[in-house]
Design a protein around this motif. Structure first.
Motif, PDB file in Angstrom:
ATOM      1  N   LYS A   1       8.706  46.502  -8.167  1.00 17.30           N
ATOM      2  CA  LYS A   1       8.598  45.089  -8.343  1.00 17.30           C
ATOM      3  C   LYS A   1       8.842  44.462  -7.113  1.00 17.30           C
ATOM      4  O   LYS A   1       7.849  43.555  -6.503  1.00 17.30           O
ATOM      5  CB  LYS A   1       9.148  44.748  -9.479  1.00 17.30           C
ATOM      6  CG  LYS A   1       8.666  43.422  -9.794  1.00 17.30           C
ATOM      7  CD  LYS A   1       7.518  42.933 -10.366  1.00 17.30           C
ATOM      8  CE  LYS A   1       7.189  41.614 -10.817  1.00 17.30           C
ATOM      9  NZ  LYS A   1       5.886  41.391 -11.259  1.00 17.30           N
ATOM     10  N   VAL A   2      10.129  44.694  -6.528  1.00 21.15           N
ATOM     11  CA  VAL A   2      10.273  43.871  -5.430  1.00 21.15           C
ATOM     12  C   VAL A   2      10.100  44.311  -4.081  1.00 21.15           C
ATOM     13  O   VAL A   2       9.666  43.485  -3.282  1.00 21.15           O
ATOM     14  CB  VAL A   2      12.131  43.732  -5.412  1.00 21.15           C
ATOM     15  CG1 VAL A   2      12.768  42.916  -4.242  1.00 21.15           C
ATOM     16  CG2 VAL A   2      12.560  43.222  -6.810  1.00 21.15           C
ATOM     17  N   PHE A   3      10.106  45.619  -3.936  1.00 20.97           N
ATOM     18  CA  PHE A   3       9.773  46.100  -2.443  1.00 20.97           C
ATOM     19  C   PHE A   3       8.325  46.834  -2.383  1.00 20.97           C
ATOM     20  O   PHE A   3       7.998  47.588  -1.473  1.00 20.97           O
ATOM     21  CB  PHE A   3      10.871  47.002  -2.021  1.00 20.97           C
ATOM     22  CG  PHE A   3      12.003  46.383  -1.942  1.00 20.97           C
ATOM     23  CD1 PHE A   3      12.402  45.352  -1.029  1.00 20.97           C
ATOM     24  CD2 PHE A   3      13.238  46.622  -2.853  1.00 20.97           C
ATOM     25  CE1 PHE A   3      13.672  44.747  -0.924  1.00 20.97           C
ATOM     26  CE2 PHE A   3      14.481  45.998  -2.815  1.00 20.97           C
ATOM     27  CZ  PHE A   3      14.575  45.021  -1.891  1.00 20.97           C
ATOM     28  N   GLY A   4       7.358  46.944  -3.502  1.00 21.86           N
ATOM     29  CA  GLY A   4       6.330  47.650  -3.275  1.00 21.86           C
ATOM     30  C   GLY A   4       5.408  47.482  -2.059  1.00 21.86           C
ATOM     31  O   GLY A   4       4.523  48.399  -1.956  1.00 21.86           O
ATOM     32  N   ARG A   5       5.448  46.298  -1.452  1.00 20.06           N
ATOM     33  CA  ARG A   5       4.493  45.818  -0.574  1.00 20.06           C
ATOM     34  C   ARG A   5       5.380  46.027   0.734  1.00 20.06           C
ATOM     35  O   ARG A   5       4.662  45.716   1.934  1.00 20.06           O
ATOM     36  CB  ARG A   5       3.997  44.608  -0.450  1.00 20.06           C
ATOM     37  CG  ARG A   5       2.987  44.322  -1.822  1.00 20.06           C
ATOM     38  CD  ARG A   5       2.475  42.962  -1.846  1.00 20.06           C
ATOM     39  NE  ARG A   5       1.670  42.933  -3.058  1.00 20.06           N
ATOM     40  CZ  ARG A   5       0.931  41.841  -3.373  1.00 20.06           C
ATOM     41  NH1 ARG A   5       1.066  40.736  -2.600  1.00 20.06           N
ATOM     42  NH2 ARG A   5       0.050  41.676  -4.322  1.00 20.06           N
ATOM     43  N   THR A   6       6.553  46.111   0.894  1.00 21.38           N
ATOM     44  CA  THR A   6       7.506  45.993   2.162  1.00 21.38           C
ATOM     45  C   THR A   6       8.134  47.346   2.351  1.00 21.38           C
ATOM     46  O   THR A   6       8.463  47.500   3.636  1.00 21.38           O
ATOM     47  CB  THR A   6       8.534  44.927   1.945  1.00 21.38           C
ATOM     48  OG1 THR A   6       9.170  45.107   0.826  1.00 21.38           O
ATOM     49  CG2 THR A   6       7.706  43.605   1.870  1.00 21.38           C
ATOM     50  N   LYS A   7       8.355  48.231   1.427  1.00 22.70           N
ATOM     51  CA  LYS A   7       8.912  49.605   1.689  1.00 22.70           C
ATOM     52  C   LYS A   7       7.956  50.837   1.317  1.00 22.70           C
ATOM     53  O   LYS A   7       7.030  50.656   0.508  1.00 22.70           O
ATOM     54  CB  LYS A   7      10.120  49.812   0.779  1.00 22.70           C
ATOM     55  CG  LYS A   7      11.304  48.987   1.147  1.00 22.70           C
ATOM     56  CD  LYS A   7      12.430  49.204   0.460  1.00 22.70           C
ATOM     57  CE  LYS A   7      13.616  48.328   0.525  1.00 22.70           C
ATOM     58  NZ  LYS A   7      14.403  48.697   2.103  1.00 22.70           N
TER      59      LYS A   7
END
Length: 263
Positions: free
Chosen positions: A103-109
């Motif tokens: 949810k928090v890092f799906g697009r950044t990690k």
């Protein structure tokens, strides 16, 4: 300005024509990296205050500012650990933590980075060995550790703890208290904890916020706990500063209990 600023906050719940003022004129500033406990008798609005900081409940009056931004809704910068671990029973330990990470890092990690981050947080709470187990296959203390790992994996600015060890036996509770002190020492997180346990509050906290009785509860006293870190519970058992802080909290709560009985 402080890292977290709570300014003249009040909360009133309305039901039909009637209303109940739970909190009145809460003023509190918390610095980055502080561990603050909130203590008081049942019904004094401790959990309501935590929910206001989490953005789960809207303030009625006043405002809350976190790092120069107003708090008016839930967000990943404030992770909450409740007394009930709230793990999804059909998911494994790993999958429960992954829910927050995705949810928090799906697009950044990348997937590999997310996997590494999940394992880092499971290792932090000593639960990597149980990554493939489901909640029904682990103990209550282990479930709570997974809940803490899930919250930390969101990399929140503030970790909010609502009596996180209240449902555990004494030995498990003591072990998790020690582990929480270690995590706070290593990560330097800002943590706010609701508790009914005086010894827990003194052991873990930099400051203890003591609430007056409800309704219309407010902050009665704020006690600084000037104990060096890291802290060792056995050494503190006879420490004069520890005993003085413990006595001050007990005295405050005892006086408030007398007011309840008088009413």
């Amino acid at each position: 300005m402080s890292y977290l600023q709570i300014s003249r906050v009040g909360k009133t719940f309305a039901r039909g024509a009637s209303s109940t003022e739970v909190l009145r004129n809460i003023d509190l500033e918390i610095e980055q990296g502080e561990f603050v406990s909130i203590i008081g008798h049942s019904g004094c609005g401790k959990s309501t205050l935590l929910n206001l900081i989490a953005g789960l409940t809207e303030v009625t009056t006043g405002g809350i500012i976190l790092e120069n931004a107003e708090v008016n809704a839930p967000g990943p910068d404030r992770a909450v650990v409740f007394q009930n671990h709230s793990l999804l029973p059909w998911l494994t330990v790993y999958e429960n933590v992954n829910l927050a990470v995705a949810k928090v890092f799906g697009r950044t990690k990348t997937p590999a980075q997310r996997h590494s981050w999940i394992m880092d947080n499971l290792n932090l709470v000593q639960m990597a060995h149980a990554r493939d187990k489901r909640p029904t296959e682990i103990s209550g203390g282990m479930k709570q550790r997974v809940g803490i790992a899930r919250a930390l994996a969101m990399e929140p600015k503030i970790l909010l703890l609502d009596e996180p060890f209240g449902a555990l036996d004494a030995l498990t509770r003591a072990h998790l208290q020690d582990q929480m002190m270690d995590i706070h020492q290593r990560l330097g997180n800002t943590m706010i904890m609701i508790t009914h346990d005086v010894d827990e509050a003194v052991l873990l906290s930099d400051r203890i916020v003591m609430m007056t009785n409800g309704p219309a509860a407010t902050i009665g006293e704020v006690l600084a706990v000037p104990l060096n870190r890291p802290r060792r519970r056995l050494e503190l058992a006879t420490d004069r500063t520890y005993l003085r802080c413990r006595e001050a909290v007990l005295k405050f709560l005892y006086e408030r209990h007398r007011f309840v009985e008088a009413a």
